[in-house]
Design a protein around this motif. Structure first.
Motif, PDB file in Angstrom:
ATOM      1  N   GLU A   1       1.116   4.257  -2.780  1.00 12.09           N
ATOM      2  CA  GLU A   1       0.870   5.658  -2.416  1.00 12.09           C
ATOM      3  C   GLU A   1       2.027   6.561  -2.838  1.00 12.09           C
ATOM      4  O   GLU A   1       1.806   7.712  -3.223  1.00 12.09           O
ATOM      5  CB  GLU A   1       0.663   5.779  -0.910  1.00 12.09           C
ATOM      6  CG  GLU A   1      -0.643   5.185  -0.419  1.00 12.09           C
ATOM      7  CD  GLU A   1      -0.697   5.056   1.106  1.00 12.09           C
ATOM      8  OE1 GLU A   1       0.240   5.527   1.797  1.00 12.09           O
ATOM      9  OE2 GLU A   1      -1.674   4.464   1.603  1.00 12.09           O
TER      10      GLU A   1
ATOM     11  N   ARG B   1       0.838  -1.217   0.000  1.00 14.57           N
ATOM     12  CA  ARG B   1       0.000   0.000   0.000  1.00 14.57           C
ATOM     13  C   ARG B   1       0.864   1.256   0.000  1.00 14.57           C
ATOM     14  O   ARG B   1       0.598   2.208  -0.728  1.00 14.57           O
ATOM     15  CB  ARG B   1      -0.919  -0.002   1.220  1.00 14.57           C
ATOM     16  CG  ARG B   1      -2.045  -1.008   1.169  1.00 14.57           C
ATOM     17  CD  ARG B   1      -3.050  -0.809   2.290  1.00 14.57           C
ATOM     18  NE  ARG B   1      -2.449  -0.756   3.614  1.00 14.57           N
ATOM     19  CZ  ARG B   1      -2.194  -1.817   4.375  1.00 14.57           C
ATOM     20  NH1 ARG B   1      -2.474  -3.025   3.938  1.00 14.57           N
ATOM     21  NH2 ARG B   1      -1.672  -1.672   5.582  1.00 14.57           N
ATOM     22  N   LYS B   2       1.883   1.274   0.837  1.00 15.47           N
ATOM     23  CA  LYS B   2       2.743   2.456   0.927  1.00 15.47           C
ATOM     24  C   LYS B   2       3.506   2.690  -0.376  1.00 15.47           C
ATOM     25  O   LYS B   2       3.669   3.831  -0.803  1.00 15.47           O
ATOM     26  CB  LYS B   2       3.689   2.330   2.107  1.00 15.47           C
ATOM     27  CG  LYS B   2       2.958   2.458   3.447  1.00 15.47           C
ATOM     28  CD  LYS B   2       3.916   2.399   4.615  1.00 15.47           C
ATOM     29  CE  LYS B   2       3.189   2.506   5.924  1.00 15.47           C
ATOM     30  NZ  LYS B   2       2.655   3.818   6.209  1.00 15.47           N
TER      31      LYS B   2
ATOM     32  N   ASP C   1       4.296   7.691  -8.466  1.00 17.54           N
ATOM     33  CA  ASP C   1       3.652   8.734  -9.255  1.00 17.54           C
ATOM     34  C   ASP C   1       4.161   8.647 -10.686  1.00 17.54           C
ATOM     35  O   ASP C   1       4.808   7.668 -11.059  1.00 17.54           O
ATOM     36  CB  ASP C   1       3.890  10.118  -8.637  1.00 17.54           C
ATOM     37  CG  ASP C   1       5.361  10.469  -8.476  1.00 17.54           C
ATOM     38  OD1 ASP C   1       6.201   9.984  -9.274  1.00 17.54           O
ATOM     39  OD2 ASP C   1       5.684  11.234  -7.547  1.00 17.54           O
TER      40      ASP C   1
END
Length: 168
Positions: free
Chosen positions: A53, A49-50, A56
Motif C-alpha cells: 500500500e 499488505r502495508k 508507489d
C-alpha cells in the motif's frame, strides 16, 4: 542506512516511515527485515499488505520476512527441509549443520557467518524458492502459514551486482 530496532513488526514499519520522513535524502527502496518469532499472525501478515500500500512510483517498501526466524536463511545455505519448526528448533538445526558442514560453532549474532556461507548463497536462494513453491502448492498464501519460509534472499538478488564472493 541500516538500522536494527528490535521492534514489533508494525512498529518497525512506523520507524521506517519516520526515518523516511525526516531523512535529508530520499530512499528508493526501504527494506524491512523481520521474523515471525512470537508476533501475532495478523500483524506478521499485515506487513506485506502495508508495504504494498505504501509503495508507489518513487519508492518501494519491501517486506522481507522469515518464518519462524531469521536463522532460516543461513540454514538454507546448508540444509533444506519443509518440516515446520519454531525458532529454537531452527537455531538448533543451524548449529548442527554449521558444525557438521563447516566445523563452526554457532552463536547468535556471530561474526564471520556471512563470509563462511557466501559461496553457498545460490543454494540458499534455490532452497528458499523451493520452500515458497512448496507452500504455494499447499495453498498457503499468508506468511504466518508458511513455516518454514523466508524472503531474505530477495535482498541478495537486488544487491548481488554489488557483492563479491571474494571476501578476502
Amino acid at each position: 542506512m541500516v538500522r536494527g530496532t528490535g521492534r514489533h513488526t508494525l512498529d518497525l514499519l512506523d520507524c521506517a516511515l519516520d526515518c523516511c520522513r525526516y531523512a535529508a535524502e530520499t530512499y528508493d527502496h526501504i527494506w524491512l527485515v523481520f521474523d515471525k518469532d512470537d508476533f501475532p499472525a495478523g500483524d506478521f501478515d499485515a506487513m506485506g499488505r502495508k508495504c504494498a500500500e505504501l509503495s508507489d512510483s518513487s519508492r518501494t517498501f519491501h517486506a522481507i520476512w522469515s518464518n519462524p526466524c531469521f536463522e532460516l536463511w543461513p540454514l538454507l545455505h546448508l540444509h533444506y527441509s519443509t518440516a515446520s519448526m519454531n525458532a529454537a528448533g531452527c537455531q538448533r538445526q543451524l548449529a548442527s549443520a554449521l558444525d557438521c558442514e563447516l566445523g563452526l560453532t554457532y552463536r547468535k549474532n556471530m561474526g564471520g557467518l556471512y563470509e563462511a556461507l557466501a559461496s553457498r548463497r545460490g543454494m540458499a536462494a534455490r532452497n528458499a524458492a523451493k520452500l515458497a513453491a512448496h507452500h504455494k502448492d499447499l495453498g498457503e498464501s499468508r506468511p504466518s502459514d508458511c513455516n518454514p519460509c523466508t524472503r531474505v534472499g530477495e535482498i541478495f538478488e537486488e544487491l548481488d551486482p554489488y557483492l563479491t564472493d571474494d571476501l578476502g
